[in-house]
Design a protein around this motif. Structure first.
Motif, PDB file in Angstrom:
ATOM      1  N   ALA B  56      63.409 144.410  47.780  1.00 13.36           N
ATOM      2  CA  ALA B  56      62.109 144.667  48.397  1.00 13.36           C
ATOM      3  C   ALA B  56      61.380 145.766  47.633  1.00 13.36           C
ATOM      4  O   ALA B  56      60.178 145.680  47.365  1.00 13.36           O
ATOM      5  N   TYR B  57      62.128 146.788  47.231  1.00 15.55           N
ATOM      6  CA  TYR B  57      61.542 147.919  46.508  1.00 15.55           C
ATOM      7  C   TYR B  57      60.976 147.467  45.165  1.00 15.55           C
ATOM      8  O   TYR B  57      59.880 147.843  44.767  1.00 15.55           O
ATOM      9  N   GLN B  58      61.740 146.616  44.493  1.00 11.13           N
ATOM     10  CA  GLN B  58      61.309 146.141  43.179  1.00 11.13           C
ATOM     11  C   GLN B  58      60.084 145.250  43.258  1.00 11.13           C
ATOM     12  O   GLN B  58      59.242 145.249  42.379  1.00 11.13           O
ATOM     13  N   HIS B  59      60.044 144.424  44.326  1.00  8.65           N
ATOM     14  CA  HIS B  59      58.977 143.426  44.420  1.00  8.65           C
ATOM     15  C   HIS B  59      57.946 143.775  45.476  1.00  8.65           C
ATOM     16  O   HIS B  59      57.279 142.898  45.993  1.00  8.65           O
ATOM     17  N   ILE B  60      57.822 145.059  45.782  1.00  8.00           N
ATOM     18  CA  ILE B  60      56.927 145.479  46.861  1.00  8.00           C
ATOM     19  C   ILE B  60      55.490 144.995  46.613  1.00  8.00           C
ATOM     20  O   ILE B  60      54.743 144.741  47.557  1.00  8.00           O
ATOM     21  N   GLN B  61      55.132 144.816  45.343  1.00  7.87           N
ATOM     22  CA  GLN B  61      53.776 144.344  45.030  1.00  7.87           C
ATOM     23  C   GLN B  61      53.534 142.927  45.556  1.00  7.87           C
ATOM     24  O   GLN B  61      52.392 142.513  45.729  1.00  7.87           O
ATOM     25  N   ARG B  62      54.604 142.184  45.779  1.00  7.82           N
ATOM     26  CA  ARG B  62      54.444 140.805  46.253  1.00  7.82           C
ATOM     27  C   ARG B  62      54.281 140.734  47.764  1.00  7.82           C
ATOM     28  O   ARG B  62      54.022 139.674  48.306  1.00  7.82           O
ATOM     29  N   TYR B  63      54.487 141.873  48.424  1.00 11.01           N
ATOM     30  CA  TYR B  63      54.360 141.878  49.883  1.00 11.01           C
ATOM     31  C   TYR B  63      52.888 141.741  50.269  1.00 11.01           C
ATOM     32  O   TYR B  63      52.038 142.447  49.731  1.00 11.01           O
ATOM     33  N   ASP B  64      52.625 140.819  51.178  1.00 12.00           N
ATOM     34  CA  ASP B  64      51.265 140.595  51.650  1.00 12.00           C
ATOM     35  C   ASP B  64      51.046 141.427  52.910  1.00 12.00           C
ATOM     36  O   ASP B  64      51.623 141.126  53.957  1.00 12.00           O
ATOM     37  N   PRO B  65      50.218 142.484  52.822  1.00 11.94           N
ATOM     38  CA  PRO B  65      50.058 143.399  53.969  1.00 11.94           C
ATOM     39  C   PRO B  65      49.482 142.729  55.214  1.00 11.94           C
ATOM     40  O   PRO B  65      49.514 143.312  56.290  1.00 11.94           O
ATOM     41  N   GLN B  66      48.955 141.498  55.061  1.00 11.44           N
ATOM     42  CA  GLN B  66      48.442 140.782  56.231  1.00 11.44           C
ATOM     43  C   GLN B  66      49.592 140.346  57.145  1.00 11.44           C
ATOM     44  O   GLN B  66      49.386 140.084  58.321  1.00 11.44           O
ATOM     45  N   ARG B  67      50.792 140.224  56.558  1.00 14.10           N
ATOM     46  CA  ARG B  67      51.929 139.730  57.339  1.00 14.10           C
ATOM     47  C   ARG B  67      52.847 140.873  57.725  1.00 14.10           C
ATOM     48  O   ARG B  67      52.733 141.984  57.224  1.00 14.10           O
ATOM     49  N   SER B  68      53.778 140.529  58.614  1.00 16.22           N
ATOM     50  CA  SER B  68      54.688 141.562  59.098  1.00 16.22           C
ATOM     51  C   SER B  68      55.687 141.940  58.010  1.00 16.22           C
ATOM     52  O   SER B  68      56.256 141.075  57.329  1.00 16.22           O
ATOM     53  N   PHE B  69      55.899 143.239  57.856  1.00 18.07           N
ATOM     54  CA  PHE B  69      56.837 143.710  56.847  1.00 18.07           C
ATOM     55  C   PHE B  69      58.256 143.309  57.227  1.00 18.07           C
ATOM     56  O   PHE B  69      59.060 142.931  56.372  1.00 18.07           O
ATOM     57  N   ALA B  70      58.556 143.379  58.534  1.00 18.65           N
ATOM     58  CA  ALA B  70      59.901 143.017  59.002  1.00 18.65           C
ATOM     59  C   ALA B  70      60.225 141.576  58.637  1.00 18.65           C
ATOM     60  O   ALA B  70      61.323 141.277  58.148  1.00 18.65           O
ATOM     61  N   THR B  71      59.253 140.688  58.837  1.00 19.99           N
ATOM     62  CA  THR B  71      59.474 139.280  58.523  1.00 19.99           C
ATOM     63  C   THR B  71      59.766 139.096  57.037  1.00 19.99           C
ATOM     64  O   THR B  71      60.680 138.368  56.652  1.00 19.99           O
ATOM     65  N   TRP B  72      58.998 139.793  56.228  1.00 18.83           N
ATOM     66  CA  TRP B  72      59.180 139.699  54.781  1.00 18.83           C
ATOM     67  C   TRP B  72      60.570 140.189  54.376  1.00 18.83           C
ATOM     68  O   TRP B  72      61.301 139.540  53.626  1.00 18.83           O
ATOM     69  N   LEU B  73      60.936 141.334  54.934  1.00 17.52           N
ATOM     70  CA  LEU B  73      62.226 141.951  54.615  1.00 17.52           C
ATOM     71  C   LEU B  73      63.386 141.048  55.044  1.00 17.52           C
ATOM     72  O   LEU B  73      64.329 140.812  54.279  1.00 17.52           O
ATOM     73  N   LEU B  74      63.286 140.529  56.265  1.00 20.59           N
ATOM     74  CA  LEU B  74      64.369 139.682  56.780  1.00 20.59           C
ATOM     75  C   LEU B  74      64.480 138.393  55.986  1.00 20.59           C
ATOM     76  O   LEU B  74      65.581 137.852  55.808  1.00 20.59           O
ATOM     77  N   SER B  75      63.345 137.922  55.483  1.00 24.39           N
ATOM     78  CA  SER B  75      63.415 136.701  54.686  1.00 24.39           C
ATOM     79  C   SER B  75      64.132 136.968  53.359  1.00 24.39           C
ATOM     80  O   SER B  75      64.916 136.144  52.887  1.00 24.39           O
ATOM     81  N   ILE B  76      63.915 138.148  52.772  1.00 24.38           N
ATOM     82  CA  ILE B  76      64.652 138.514  51.548  1.00 24.38           C
ATOM     83  C   ILE B  76      66.147 138.568  51.850  1.00 24.38           C
ATOM     84  O   ILE B  76      66.975 138.035  51.105  1.00 24.38           O
ATOM     85  N   ALA B  77      66.488 139.194  52.974  1.00 25.78           N
ATOM     86  CA  ALA B  77      67.903 139.322  53.349  1.00 25.78           C
ATOM     87  C   ALA B  77      68.528 137.954  53.561  1.00 25.78           C
ATOM     88  O   ALA B  77      69.645 137.684  53.088  1.00 25.78           O
ATOM     89  N   ALA B  78      67.809 137.071  54.252  1.00 31.15           N
ATOM     90  CA  ALA B  78      68.357 135.738  54.531  1.00 31.15           C
ATOM     91  C   ALA B  78      68.609 134.981  53.233  1.00 31.15           C
ATOM     92  O   ALA B  78      69.675 134.397  53.038  1.00 31.15           O
ATOM     93  N   HIS B  79      67.637 135.026  52.317  1.00 33.58           N
ATOM     94  CA  HIS B  79      67.817 134.337  51.035  1.00 33.58           C
ATOM     95  C   HIS B  79      69.026 134.875  50.293  1.00 33.58           C
ATOM     96  O   HIS B  79      69.833 134.123  49.754  1.00 33.58           O
TER      97      HIS B  79
END
Ligand SMILES: [Zn+2]
Lengths: 182, 197
Positions: B56-79
């Motif tokens: 997440a730290y490395q790819h933080i630029q890919r995070y879309d601030p319109q969406r929930s950060f938790a959802t993004w993070l959990l999706s990285i973990a699941a993958h």
């Protein structure tokens, strides 16, 4: 007994319209098999919703910060290694290409002869350049000669310094610190 | 989203390490829990959770601030956990591992907590009956209240694929539950029948 569509409804896990809910209720009353399945699924769902969340050992974020440094270092080292490998590979390829080219286009005797020829030409060229400079030096006053030597020497020194510095920087920081991990 | 979090996110996007550490502090529990449910092992879960935050730290630029950060993070973990499970099944020597030097283990060997309650064990056994992708869908749905669309986005699946996966998984879990219950009942009966020494 026909369990469909009631059995599927059990596992859809979405609220049913009133009419369907009533149908399902009636089926469950007469079908112990589906009833058992419904009970099992509701139990599982309850477990999923109530089992306590697991927590990491205390100090997770401290471990994260410590790990960050180590990971960065590892990534930089890897980049340096990849760069060096790529450069070495490119040089090797070029050499191999030249070798194959010469082997295909000329016989070894020709190759040998042309090598001798080229090196003689280069040597003669160097000697001529040397003679030119020597004759130039004879005409110039000694101060200009000294100044010229000084300028050439400082150029060579600064080139060496730039080279050493860039090697040092690459080995410390990597090619780019935000490169992606693959 | 609360204010400090928005600020941490903004600062993280500009490369602020401390701000990101605050996000780690805040989300360590949900991320760790997801990894633990997926992998079933405390140590592997710690590594997976740390890796999740690193990615997440490395790819933080890919995070879309319109969406929930938790959802993004959990999706990285699941993958990541799904990948780990696949690797576990087919251990292949990756070229990366060859290039990599072995790092000293950073986890200060957390004592394996013996607090494996009966409830937790039962849960683990149930989840183990599912394959990695089905398991992550179920965990996201029931632990984290993801909608089917959110799951689809998180796991790069179509909505209908998620629907059928969840359906199949519910069936499998119920079946496993019934089998476990039957086995437990059988054991009890045997214990009752066997003479006490
Ligand atoms: Zn039935």
């Amino acid at each position: 007994m026909n369990h469909q569509p009631f059995n599927s409804w059990l596992y859809e896990d979405t609220p049913l319209p009133a009419a369907q809910a009533e149908e399902l209720r009636q089926h469950l009353q007469t079908c112990p098999d589906c009833r058992r399945q419904q009970e099992a699924w509701l139990n599982v769902r309850h477990m999923l919703r109530t089992t306590e969340a697991a927590r990491p050992q205390p100090g997770f974020s401290n471990r994260w910060q410590a790990g960050l440094e180590a990971r960065r270092l590892r990534q930089q080292r890897r980049q340096v290694r990849i760069t060096i490998l790529a450069l070495a590979g490119a040089v090797l390829l070029v050499l191999l290409g030249l070798l194959i080219y010469f082997a295909l286009t000329s016989s070894f005797a020709d190759l040998f002869a042309s090598m001798i020829g080229t090196s003689t030409q280069v040597a003669v060229g160097l000697v001529q350049i040397g003679e030119f400079f020597q004759s130039l030096l004879r005409f110039l006053p000694p101060e200009v000669t000294a100044a010229a030597w000084f300028i050439i020497a400082s150029w060579i020194c600064s080139l060496c310094l730039a080279w050493v510095l860039s090697v040092w920087r690459i080995s410390r920081k990597g090619v780019s610190s935000h490169e992606e991990l693959h | 989203m609360s204010n400090p979090e928005t600020e941490w996110l903004q600062r993280s996007l500009q490369g602020d390490e401390e701000a990101f550490a605050s996000l780690v502090e805040r989300y360590q529990n949900p991320v760790f829990n997801l990894c633990y449910r997926m992998l079933g092992d405390e140590f592997e879960a710690e590594d997976a959770a740390q890796e999740t935050f690193w990615r997440a730290y490395q790819h933080i630029q890919r995070y879309d601030p319109q969406r929930s950060f938790a959802t993004w993070l959990l999706s990285i973990a699941a993958h990541y956990c799904i990948d780990q499970q696949r690797k576990r099944r087919a251990p292949i020597l990756a070229i990366d591992d060859l290039l990599e030097e072995t790092l000293p283990d950073q986890a200060p060997d957390p004592e394996r907590t013996a607090s494996q309650t009966e409830e937790q064990l039962a849960m683990r056994k149930l989840l183990e009956t599912l394959n990695a992708q089905d398991r992550s869908a179920i965990i996201l749905r029931y632990w984290y209240d993801f909608s089917e669309e959110e799951i689809a986005r998180a796991l790069n699946l179509s909505a209908s694929a998620v629907k059928s996966r969840l359906f199949r998984s519910r069936q499998a879990l119920a079946r496993q539950f019934m089998a476990d219950a039957a086995r437990a009942a059988g054991k009890e009966r045997k214990q009752d029948e066997s003479p006490a020494f």
